[in-house]
Design a protein around this motif. Structure first.
Motif: not given
Length: 189
Positions: A116-144
């Motif tokens: 909630r407080t980590t900028s995806v663009i300026a900060g660490t990407r760990l939250d984004l990677l977790e979100a991408m893992e979740t998205l890839e599981h259900d909707h892989p066509q959107y990740v790339e």
């Protein structure tokens, strides 16, 4: 064209020409190309993995993949667009490997960023990677397409050429991917 020029001094056309020569079996061109794109590849990996050592590992993996799979670059779009995909995939693979090898004692509770407080663009990407893992599981066509647009800022046209789908489809995939990922980044999904 001199072999000692820095990557940022080469034009996109020059990089594409090196890649074509490398793809066609010119070993010297491949070595030059790998040297040229290493800084860019490392920057892509650093954009995904916050720790330098992890980013270096992912960069090395990406460069080995480029060398092994240069023949799969079709030449339709820019080589650097294809390179971004290879580097992002290598960084994500490195992240998955580290995540699978980690033990609970390896991660301190305060080390995990608050999405909630980590900028995806300026900060660490760990939250984004977790979100991408979740998205890839259900909707892989959107990740790339989503990563290429929102993290690396590539133009829609380049993304469409890279993933091999119409421009309108890419825009729709990115829109739907954003909608699905947004609640995961806020931590309420």
């Amino acid at each position: 064209m001199s072999g000692d020029r820095y990557a940022e001094q080469r034009t996109p056309d020059e990089v594409d020409e090196l890649a074509r020569r490398a793809r066609d079996g010119d070993r010297d061109a491949l070595e030059l190309l790998l040297t040229e794109v290493r800084p860019r590849t490392l920057n892509v990996c650093r954009g995904v993995l916050p720790y330098s050592g992890d980013a270096e590992d992912a960069c090395q993996e990406a460069l080995m993949n480029v060398a092994a799979k240069i023949g799969s670059w079709g030449g339709r779009g820019r080589f650097t667009t294809w390179l971004h995909v290879v580097a992002v995939n290598s960084a994500r693979t490195t992240y998955r490997r580290m995540k699978n090898q980690a033990t609970p004692s390896d991660v301190l509770p305060m080390e995990r960023p608050d999405p909630r407080t980590t900028s995806v663009i300026a900060g660490t990407r760990l939250d984004l990677l977790e979100a991408m893992e979740t998205l890839e599981h259900d909707h892989p066509q959107y990740v790339e397409p989503l990563l290429l647009r929102d993290v690396y800022g590539l133009p829609y046209e380049e993304i469409a050429a890279q993933v091999g789908v119409p421009l309108g489809t890419v825009k729709a995939q990115i829109h739907h991917g954003r909608r699905l990922v947004r609640p995961l980044l806020r931590g309420d999904g």
